[in-house]
Write a protein that holds these residues in place. Structure first.
Motif, PDB file in Angstrom:
ATOM      1  N   PHE A  14      -1.763 -37.718   6.736  1.00  0.00           N
ATOM      2  CA  PHE A  14      -1.705 -39.099   7.248  1.00  0.00           C
ATOM      3  C   PHE A  14      -2.874 -39.205   8.221  1.00  0.00           C
ATOM      4  CE2 PHE A  14       0.100 -42.359  10.196  1.00  0.00           C
ATOM      5  CZ  PHE A  14       0.420 -43.346   9.281  1.00  0.00           C
ATOM      6  N   ARG A  15      -4.003 -39.786   7.749  1.00  0.00           N
ATOM      7  CA  ARG A  15      -5.232 -39.769   8.532  1.00  0.00           C
ATOM      8  C   ARG A  15      -5.662 -41.196   8.830  1.00  0.00           C
ATOM      9  NH1 ARG A  15      -6.397 -36.057   4.181  1.00  0.00           N
ATOM     10  NH2 ARG A  15      -8.231 -37.191   3.436  1.00  0.00           N
ATOM     11  N   CYS A  16      -6.231 -41.378  10.007  1.00  0.00           N
ATOM     12  CA  CYS A  16      -6.560 -42.730  10.453  1.00  0.00           C
ATOM     13  C   CYS A  16      -8.017 -42.818  10.897  1.00  0.00           C
ATOM     14  CB  CYS A  16      -5.636 -43.126  11.613  1.00  0.00           C
ATOM     15  SG  CYS A  16      -6.087 -44.685  12.392  1.00  0.00           S
ATOM     16  N   ASP A  17      -8.703 -43.833  10.406  1.00  0.00           N
ATOM     17  CA  ASP A  17     -10.015 -44.209  10.930  1.00  0.00           C
ATOM     18  C   ASP A  17      -9.830 -45.557  11.625  1.00  0.00           C
ATOM     19  OD1 ASP A  17     -11.053 -41.965   9.711  1.00  0.00           O
ATOM     20  OD2 ASP A  17     -11.670 -43.056   7.910  1.00  0.00           O
ATOM     21  N   ALA A  18     -10.350 -45.671  12.830  1.00  0.00           N
ATOM     22  CA  ALA A  18     -10.158 -46.900  13.605  1.00  0.00           C
ATOM     23  C   ALA A  18     -11.476 -47.644  13.740  1.00  0.00           C
ATOM     24  CB  ALA A  18      -9.610 -46.558  14.995  1.00  0.00           C
ATOM     25  N   ASN A  19     -11.440 -48.935  13.464  1.00  0.00           N
ATOM     26  CA  ASN A  19     -12.601 -49.798  13.662  1.00  0.00           C
ATOM     27  C   ASN A  19     -12.363 -50.645  14.908  1.00  0.00           C
ATOM     28  OD1 ASN A  19     -14.121 -49.180  11.171  1.00  0.00           O
ATOM     29  ND2 ASN A  19     -12.322 -50.043  10.165  1.00  0.00           N
ATOM     30  N   ILE A  20     -13.309 -50.615  15.834  1.00  0.00           N
ATOM     31  CA  ILE A  20     -13.116 -51.300  17.103  1.00  0.00           C
ATOM     32  C   ILE A  20     -14.389 -52.025  17.516  1.00  0.00           C
ATOM     33  CG2 ILE A  20     -13.611 -49.130  18.335  1.00  0.00           C
ATOM     34  CD1 ILE A  20     -11.860 -50.189  20.633  1.00  0.00           C
ATOM     35  N   SER A  21     -14.211 -53.218  18.052  1.00  0.00           N
ATOM     36  CA  SER A  21     -15.319 -53.972  18.650  1.00  0.00           C
ATOM     37  C   SER A  21     -14.763 -54.728  19.849  1.00  0.00           C
ATOM     38  CB  SER A  21     -15.938 -54.946  17.635  1.00  0.00           C
ATOM     39  OG  SER A  21     -14.968 -55.915  17.228  1.00  0.00           O
ATOM     40  N   GLU A  23     -16.751 -47.402  13.934  1.00  0.00           N
ATOM     41  CA  GLU A  23     -15.660 -46.669  13.295  1.00  0.00           C
ATOM     42  C   GLU A  23     -15.503 -45.314  13.986  1.00  0.00           C
ATOM     43  OE1 GLU A  23     -14.213 -45.698   8.781  1.00  0.00           O
ATOM     44  OE2 GLU A  23     -16.271 -45.175   9.275  1.00  0.00           O
ATOM     45  N   ILE A  24     -14.249 -44.955  14.305  1.00  0.00           N
ATOM     46  CA  ILE A  24     -13.973 -43.671  14.961  1.00  0.00           C
ATOM     47  C   ILE A  24     -13.183 -42.792  14.004  1.00  0.00           C
ATOM     48  CG2 ILE A  24     -13.111 -42.539  17.047  1.00  0.00           C
ATOM     49  CD1 ILE A  24     -12.936 -45.288  18.348  1.00  0.00           C
ATOM     50  N   VAL A  84     -24.403 -50.661  18.391  1.00  0.00           N
ATOM     51  CA  VAL A  84     -24.863 -50.373  17.034  1.00  0.00           C
ATOM     52  C   VAL A  84     -23.654 -50.118  16.137  1.00  0.00           C
ATOM     53  CG1 VAL A  84     -26.226 -48.804  15.596  1.00  0.00           C
ATOM     54  CG2 VAL A  84     -26.977 -49.357  17.931  1.00  0.00           C
ATOM     55  N   GLN A  85     -23.680 -50.705  14.951  1.00  0.00           N
ATOM     56  CA  GLN A  85     -22.618 -50.415  13.993  1.00  0.00           C
ATOM     57  C   GLN A  85     -22.812 -48.995  13.480  1.00  0.00           C
ATOM     58  OE1 GLN A  85     -21.157 -53.480  11.516  1.00  0.00           O
ATOM     59  NE2 GLN A  85     -20.972 -52.187   9.714  1.00  0.00           N
ATOM     60  N   GLU A  86     -21.851 -48.142  13.764  1.00  0.00           N
ATOM     61  CA  GLU A  86     -21.997 -46.725  13.458  1.00  0.00           C
ATOM     62  C   GLU A  86     -20.646 -46.072  13.298  1.00  0.00           C
ATOM     63  OE1 GLU A  86     -23.642 -44.488  16.723  1.00  0.00           O
ATOM     64  OE2 GLU A  86     -22.440 -45.556  18.214  1.00  0.00           O
ATOM     65  N   THR A  87     -20.670 -44.827  12.842  1.00  0.00           N
ATOM     66  CA  THR A  87     -19.475 -43.996  12.793  1.00  0.00           C
ATOM     67  C   THR A  87     -19.564 -42.983  13.932  1.00  0.00           C
ATOM     68  OG1 THR A  87     -19.222 -44.219  10.401  1.00  0.00           O
ATOM     69  CG2 THR A  87     -18.171 -42.322  11.436  1.00  0.00           C
ATOM     70  N   ARG A  88     -18.483 -42.884  14.711  1.00  0.00           N
ATOM     71  CA  ARG A  88     -18.441 -41.946  15.828  1.00  0.00           C
ATOM     72  C   ARG A  88     -17.256 -40.997  15.642  1.00  0.00           C
ATOM     73  NH1 ARG A  88     -21.670 -43.764  20.181  1.00  0.00           N
ATOM     74  NH2 ARG A  88     -20.508 -42.514  21.704  1.00  0.00           N
ATOM     75  N   GLY A  89     -17.388 -39.800  16.147  1.00  0.00           N
ATOM     76  CA  GLY A  89     -16.294 -38.840  16.129  1.00  0.00           C
ATOM     77  C   GLY A  89     -15.563 -38.849  17.450  1.00  0.00           C
ATOM     78  N   TRP A  90     -14.358 -38.266  17.454  1.00  0.00           N
ATOM     79  CA  TRP A  90     -13.551 -38.165  18.672  1.00  0.00           C
ATOM     80  C   TRP A  90     -13.444 -36.705  19.074  1.00  0.00           C
ATOM     81  CZ3 TRP A  90     -11.837 -39.932  22.970  1.00  0.00           C
ATOM     82  CH2 TRP A  90     -10.659 -39.452  23.568  1.00  0.00           C
ATOM     83  N   ARG A 150     -23.058 -40.850  12.546  1.00  0.00           N
ATOM     84  CA  ARG A 150     -24.050 -41.386  11.623  1.00  0.00           C
ATOM     85  C   ARG A 150     -23.999 -42.900  11.674  1.00  0.00           C
ATOM     86  NH1 ARG A 150     -19.768 -39.482   8.542  1.00  0.00           N
ATOM     87  NH2 ARG A 150     -18.731 -41.056   7.251  1.00  0.00           N
ATOM     88  N   THR A 151     -25.061 -43.509  11.191  1.00  0.00           N
ATOM     89  CA  THR A 151     -25.083 -44.955  11.075  1.00  0.00           C
ATOM     90  C   THR A 151     -24.060 -45.386  10.033  1.00  0.00           C
ATOM     91  OG1 THR A 151     -27.425 -45.002  11.610  1.00  0.00           O
ATOM     92  CG2 THR A 151     -26.524 -46.970  10.565  1.00  0.00           C
ATOM     93  N   LYS A 152     -23.314 -46.405  10.345  1.00  0.00           N
ATOM     94  CA  LYS A 152     -22.234 -46.851   9.459  1.00  0.00           C
ATOM     95  C   LYS A 152     -22.766 -47.298   8.104  1.00  0.00           C
ATOM     96  CE  LYS A 152     -18.262 -48.327   7.989  1.00  0.00           C
ATOM     97  NZ  LYS A 152     -17.277 -47.353   7.485  1.00  0.00           N
ATOM     98  N   GLU A 153     -22.130 -46.780   7.056  1.00  0.00           N
ATOM     99  CA  GLU A 153     -22.514 -47.198   5.717  1.00  0.00           C
ATOM    100  C   GLU A 153     -21.946 -48.579   5.404  1.00  0.00           C
ATOM    101  OE1 GLU A 153     -20.836 -44.398   6.357  1.00  0.00           O
ATOM    102  OE2 GLU A 153     -21.799 -42.658   5.427  1.00  0.00           O
ATOM    103  N   TYR A 154     -22.584 -49.261   4.503  1.00  0.00           N
ATOM    104  CA  TYR A 154     -22.095 -50.528   3.973  1.00  0.00           C
ATOM    105  C   TYR A 154     -21.685 -50.304   2.516  1.00  0.00           C
ATOM    106  CZ  TYR A 154     -24.177 -52.569   8.133  1.00  0.00           C
ATOM    107  OH  TYR A 154     -24.495 -52.868   9.431  1.00  0.00           O
ATOM    108  N   ALA A 155     -20.983 -51.273   1.942  1.00  0.00           N
ATOM    109  CA  ALA A 155     -20.471 -51.113   0.578  1.00  0.00           C
ATOM    110  C   ALA A 155     -21.603 -50.823  -0.412  1.00  0.00           C
ATOM    111  CB  ALA A 155     -19.708 -52.367   0.165  1.00  0.00           C
TER     112      ALA A 155
END
Length: 499
Positions: A201-208, A222-223, A254-260, A271-276
């Motif tokens: 049960f894994r969660c990625d969180a998008n926050i602004s 995205e975290i 910056v729109q990006e992916t971050r780790g916790w 990394r920089t957030k990917e788009y579709a």
């Protein structure tokens, strides 16, 4: 974040939850999905290894489970759906692409109600779709400080359901409430173990963040790497404060992916957030489109159990429980099932049923909860049968056992699974609730303690407590204290009248 900053800015949160499904085999092959305890790279085949020429075959049970989840979340089930190839070059992806769903998911447009400080409100569910999990990387360092990675392919191909929410949450507390409710639903309907610590049960969180009152969404971050509800809450709190501070200092988010980083309690750039379009989605050519007939949907709907929110309302209405107690009892299906199995051991109705139901609730949330916490136990493995639980409460209610005796017997039942009557007899714990049996003990307490007797006769009512204690001492704690008090008062009143 200061109170003023909290007022000036609004947090916007959306969650993407990946939950492994409880199927026996993998998503597109016959390999076992029980990879957790298997030796590395042993539950694999040409399909999940991504070897050339290997052809996928869809696991229908996994589709059933996604339909079941969609229905539980109030989603619309698509009559026509398909699988797509999602291309990216990570080392945990054996084929170089993942079979997923892009523009036509199995379920869409639902909601999940959460509890907030202002009451209950719905969080939109954008979509529920099906894909395959990836292999697992283990990062290591050797004795010379050189880093390397090991790859276990057992997890590759395990059915993975993704549940995407709308960006409707406005605080880390609301995000945690959403995850708890979602976990409860998935466990109730039997589609997933939904254990975040075990990775299924894994969660990625998008926050602004945005100025309060604005309708425009800020740049989304995205975290990842969160493996507990506490971690999700902490990561969102940190990231909200980081973004607000950055905006106040004139920095661009910056729109990006971050780790916790749990130990440092900080997020960090990955990394920089990917788009579709970065994934170059296109329809999976080796799997035909899937038509989900209405009969199929109705068959799945027919096996849906009572959901936690519905069960909570019923417990409040039928058993007279408080909302707080009903919520604690129904958040886990095993607890709710056990509670109700104890309550229904006695064929009661009306006020008698409510009184017994509240008594059962108090013992489950109190004594049983304490014992489970102390032993890190699971109620699903409980050795106390519902019948024995109900019998114990009868013995306490009838006065055969005092409340303290009942707790002692209950703990022994928890440890050895014996019946309460057997334990009470073996330990000599049955309470004396017979007037004749207590008569000698009352006489001895009065004759051996002239001072407190005199004080009571002179009007010092609290002296009776000492005398009750003496009766308990003579009977080695077995006397019913209420009956002992009554008999002492009757005997002392007789003495007063004859003086």
């Amino acid at each position: 974040m200061t109170p003023q900053e909290a007022t000036d800015y609004e947090i916007v949160i959306g969650l993407e939850v990946h939950s492994q499904l409880l199927t026996e085999s993998k998503m597109f092959c016959a390999c076992s999905a029980a990879y957790q305890d298997a030796p590395p790279n042993t539950t694999v085949c040409p399909v999940c290894l991504g070897l050339p020429g290997a052809m996928p075959v869809m696991n229908q049970k996994a589709v059933d489970y996604v339909i079941r989840t969609g229905l539980a979340l109030g989603c619309e089930i698509s009559g026509f759906t398909k699988f797509d190839r999602k291309n990216y070059p990570y080392p945990d992806l054996m084929k170089g692409y993942q079979i997923s769903q892009y523009d036509q998911p199995i379920a869409h447009g639902g909601h999940l109600n959460i509890e907030t400080e202002h009451g209950e409100r719905p969080i939109g569910v954008t979509r529920v779709h099906l894909e395959e999990d990836v292999a697992k990387l283990f990062h290591r360092s050797d004795d010379f400080g050189e880093s390397y990675s090991l790859l276990d392919i057992n997890r590759a191909g395990v059915p993975l359901m993704e549940i995407v929410s709308e960006p409707d949450m406005r605080s880390p507390d609301e995000a945690r409430s959403y995850l708890i409710q979602l976990q409860s639903i998935l466990r109730y309907i039997g589609v997933s173990g939904a254990n975040m610590e075990e990775g299924n049960f894994r969660c990625d969180a998008n926050i602004s963040v945005r100025p309060r009152g604005s309708s425009e969404l800020g740049a989304k971050v995205e975290i990842k790497n969160m493996n507990s509800f506490r971690g999700v809450h902490g990561a969102l709190e940190y990231e909200a404060e980081r973004q607000v501070q950055a905006i106040k200092e004139g920095e661009l988010i910056v729109q990006e992916t971050r780790g916790w980083d749990e130990s440092a309690a900080t997020t960090f750039t990955q990394r920089t957030k990917e788009y579709a379009h970065d994934y170059r989605y296109f329809p999976e050519p080796d799997l035909p489109p899937l038509v989900v007939a209405e009969d199929w949907v109705q068959d799945v709907r027919a096996v849906l159990p009572e959901l936690p929110a519905t069960r909570k309302r019923r417990f409040i209405e039928q058993y007279g429980l408080s909302e707080y107690d009903a919520n604690l009892l129904t958040i886990g299906k095993a607890t709710a099932d056990y509670y109700e199995s104890v309550v229904t051991q006695k064929k009661l109705s009306g006020d008698a049923e409510e009184q017994f139901a509240k008594q059962v609730s108090n013992w489950i949330l109190g004594e049983l909860g304490r014992l489970l916490n102390e032993t890190s136990g699971d109620i699903a493995d409980l050795r106390i049968s519902p019948r024995d639980f109900a019998d114990l409460l009868d013995m306490v209610a009838s006065g055969d056992l005092s409340n303290n005796m009942g707790k002692s017997v209950f703990e022994q039942m928890f440890n050895n699974g014996k019946a309460p009557s057997q334990i009470a007899e073996e330990q000599g714990l049955v309470q004396i609730s017979d007037s004749d049996a207590l008569s000698d003990a009352v006489s001895e307490a009065i004759s051996s303690n002239p001072k407190p007797v005199s004080e009571y006769l002179d009007g010092k009512e609290q002296a009776i407590r000492f005398l009750v204690g003496q009766v308990m001492k003579v009977t080695r704690g077995k006397a019913n204290p209420q009956l002992a008090t009554q008999l002492l008062k009757e005997r002392l009143d007789e003495i007063r009248q004859s003086a």
